[in-house]
Design a protein around this motif. Structure first.
Motif, mmCIF file in Angstrom:
data_model
loop_
_atom_site.group_PDB
_atom_site.id
_atom_site.type_symbol
_atom_site.label_atom_id
_atom_site.label_comp_id
_atom_site.label_asym_id
_atom_site.label_seq_id
_atom_site.Cartn_x
_atom_site.Cartn_y
_atom_site.Cartn_z
ATOM 1 N N ARG A 192 0.854 -1.197 0.000
ATOM 2 C CA ARG A 192 0.000 0.000 0.000
ATOM 3 C C ARG A 192 0.884 1.238 0.000
ATOM 4 N N LYS A 193 0.452 2.249 -0.722
ATOM 5 C CA LYS A 193 1.283 3.449 -0.826
ATOM 6 C C LYS A 193 1.421 4.172 0.515
ATOM 7 N N GLU A 194 0.416 3.989 1.403
ATOM 8 C CA GLU A 194 0.477 4.685 2.692
ATOM 9 C C GLU A 194 1.563 4.117 3.604
ATOM 10 N N ASP A 204 17.874 -2.968 -3.250
ATOM 11 C CA ASP A 204 18.676 -2.473 -4.365
ATOM 12 C C ASP A 204 17.842 -2.429 -5.642
ATOM 13 N N TRP A 205 16.915 -3.376 -5.761
ATOM 14 C CA TRP A 205 15.959 -3.387 -6.869
ATOM 15 C C TRP A 205 14.609 -3.875 -6.363
ATOM 16 N N VAL A 206 13.561 -3.340 -6.959
ATOM 17 C CA VAL A 206 12.198 -3.795 -6.695
ATOM 18 C C VAL A 206 11.640 -4.372 -7.990
ATOM 19 N N ILE A 207 11.010 -5.539 -7.893
ATOM 20 C CA ILE A 207 10.352 -6.148 -9.049
ATOM 21 C C ILE A 207 8.843 -6.026 -8.859
ATOM 22 N N ASP A 208 8.211 -5.341 -9.787
ATOM 23 C CA ASP A 208 6.752 -5.165 -9.750
ATOM 24 C C ASP A 208 6.109 -6.230 -10.626
ATOM 25 N N THR A 214 -4.128 -0.204 -10.137
ATOM 26 C CA THR A 214 -3.995 0.932 -9.226
ATOM 27 C C THR A 214 -2.789 0.755 -8.315
ATOM 28 N N THR A 215 -2.653 -0.429 -7.738
ATOM 29 C CA THR A 215 -1.509 -0.705 -6.866
ATOM 30 C C THR A 215 -0.204 -0.657 -7.652
ATOM 31 N N LYS A 216 -0.223 -1.161 -8.882
ATOM 32 C CA LYS A 216 0.969 -1.139 -9.730
ATOM 33 C C LYS A 216 1.450 0.291 -9.957
ATOM 34 N N LEU A 219 2.903 1.804 -6.802
ATOM 35 C CA LEU A 219 4.247 1.288 -6.504
ATOM 36 C C LEU A 219 5.287 1.929 -7.420
ATOM 37 N N LEU A 220 4.992 1.997 -8.712
ATOM 38 C CA LEU A 220 5.953 2.584 -9.644
ATOM 39 C C LEU A 220 6.188 4.065 -9.339
#
Length: 473
Positions: A192-194, A204-208, A214-216, A219-220
């Motif tokens: 959640r963005k909150e 070091d890296w995030v994989i979406d 909406t959540t995607k 996150l980006l």
């Protein structure tokens, strides 16, 4: 050489002693290595046997069930607690092929890196598995969902015994079986963005690999604004052509409806580029969305995935290998970036920019002759024209025997309809000029000029174009 001489005998004795000593050292090291391997094999066999026994007696309650699905091989998977039997020598042997590819410096960077995988379904699970196999030391898995029977056609680690258990726990168990040095944190949670910053801490890296649009986007946007490196997966559902899968910046994506919707929303947030993605340029065939049962409408808002009105993402048809290909693309890209050996020039599937520009200029001239006035811009952009020629007409003329044109050209088909994906046809240049003269300017019916065979080809291509419009738009 005088073998009776005292000096010669001393030299020969020294050489023989050295050879015996070297042989003993070599034999000792080989013995120790074999012993360590035997111990490791026994640890793994004992752990697997214990896991099978626990599964046979597992309880139906959720918390106990999760415990029975964890396999601990020789103790904790944390690098600080690695048993003496699995030391640096064996770690390097397990990663030998990666060391050969990335070198010492690159592998040192990979082995100290931390990656967060958000979304652990078909795409995320394959990415996580290959990261663990390649030496990543810390992997955090974030997903709230559970394994279902329908997950088994695409999930990297799930088995029948995992149905009903959290996806992140299923992946955690297998990663620990793959590597004794990977630290896995399984978070049964929704990003959640909150409060999502805590789940991305130290990455070091995030994989979406999130399905919900909406959540995607949230996150980006969060990663972009906080300078966290992120790689995003677009839509792998309803696709079957692995040759159309490619890596590019989000701003360069074509035809993918999820990518299109994400790109638009990010633009509204002031983000137009800078996010690498994996996506497919494949346009739909005859694959249909599955009908939505009435009970799904009772669960809440069915428009979670904005590019498919009235459909949840879980009812998209998915061919199992495609999510795997997406996940493997992601893992490859991230590993190369971490090792500072980035992919130098990702080859786009669509690399015919100048060709499409020429098609556009020629088509605009014909449109101006037909309309009798100058026009500033065609209703079709260069990507649309590439789609018409390459995908709809397969790079061939619509006129039998359907040759590859020496000078390809596009022209409006029916003068009574506006220029569109469905009303544009591929010809050899001379045929396009003939069509302009006789069909557009002299108002003859195209069927009269070209015959029924060409008209039937155009009808089939128009139907394909209609499906593209429904899919992409």
């Amino acid at each position: 050489m005088n073998l009776d001489s005292h000096r010669t005998q001393l030299v020969l004795t020294a050489l023989a002693a050295s050879a015996v000593t070297a042989g003993l050292f070599s034999a000792y090291h080989e013995h120790v290595k074999r012993k360590r391997r035997r111990t490791l094999d026994q640890d793994i066999l004992r752990s697997l046997a214990g896991s099978s026994k626990r599964r046979g007696t597992r309880n139906t309650e959720g918390s106990e069930d999760d415990e029975h699905h964890e396999v601990h091989i020789g103790g904790s998977s944390n690098s600080s607690d690695v048993p003496i039997e699995y030391d640096e020598e064996l770690i390097r042997e397990q990663l030998a092929r990666n060391y050969a590819f990335f070198g010492e410096e690159g592998m040192a960077k990979i082995r100290k890196s931390s990656v967060v995988v958000v979304g652990c379904g078909g795409v995320g699970s394959w990415a996580a598995v290959m990261l663990a196999r390649s030496g990543i030391s810390k992997i955090r898995l974030v997903d709230f969902d559970q394994v279902t029977l329908s997950s088994l056609n695409r999930h990297a680690t799930a088995t029948l015994s995992d149905v009903g258990t959290p996806k992140v726990k299923c992946i955690e168990r297998v990663l620990k079986q793959i590597s004794r040095v990977v630290e896995v944190e399984a978070c049964i949670d929704i990003w959640r963005k909150e409060s999502g910053g805590d789940l991305l801490a130290g990455a070091d890296w995030v994989i979406d690999a999130i399905d919900n649009i909406t959540t995607k986007v949230d996150l980006l946007k969060y990663c972009h604004e906080n300078n966290i490196k992120v790689f995003s997966s677009m839509g792998s559902g309803a696709k079957c052509d692995p040759t159309r899968v490619q890596i590019s910046d989000i701003s360069l994506t074509l035809y993918d409806p999820l990518a299109r919707s994400v790109r638009r929303r990010l633009r509204l947030e002031g983000i137009s580029s800078g996010i690498p993605v994996v996506y497919s340029t494949e346009v739909p065939g005859d694959v249909k969305l599955l009908p939505l049962p009435e009970e799904e409408f009772q669960k809440g808002n069915v428009k979670e995935l904005g590019v498919f009105d009235d459909f949840r993402v879980r009812i998209l048809p998915v061919l199992g290998p495609l999510p795997a290909i997406f996940g493997l693309n992601i893992a490859t890209y991230v590993l190369c970036e971490l090792a500072e050996k980035p992919i130098p020039n990702p080859l786009p599937v669509k690399s015919r920019k100048k060709f499409n520009e020429r098609l556009s200029r020629d088509l605009q001239k014909r449109e101006e002759k037909f309309l009798g006035r100058q026009i500033n811009k065609l209703p079709l952009d260069e990507d649309d024209l590439g789609l018409i020629f390459d995908d709809l007409y397969r790079g061939r003329s619509a006129r039998p025997p359907y040759p590859v044109p020496e000078r390809p050209a596009l022209v409006r088909w029916d003068p009574t309809e506006p220029l569109s994906l469905m009303n544009c046809v591929a010809f050899e240049f001379t045929d396009a000029e003939k069509h302009l003269k006789e069909c557009l300017l002299e108002k003859k019916r195209p069927e009269e000029v070209w015959g029924e065979e060409v008209a039937e080809v155009v009808r089939r291509r128009r139907e394909e174009a209609r499906r593209v419009v429904e899919w992409v738009m």
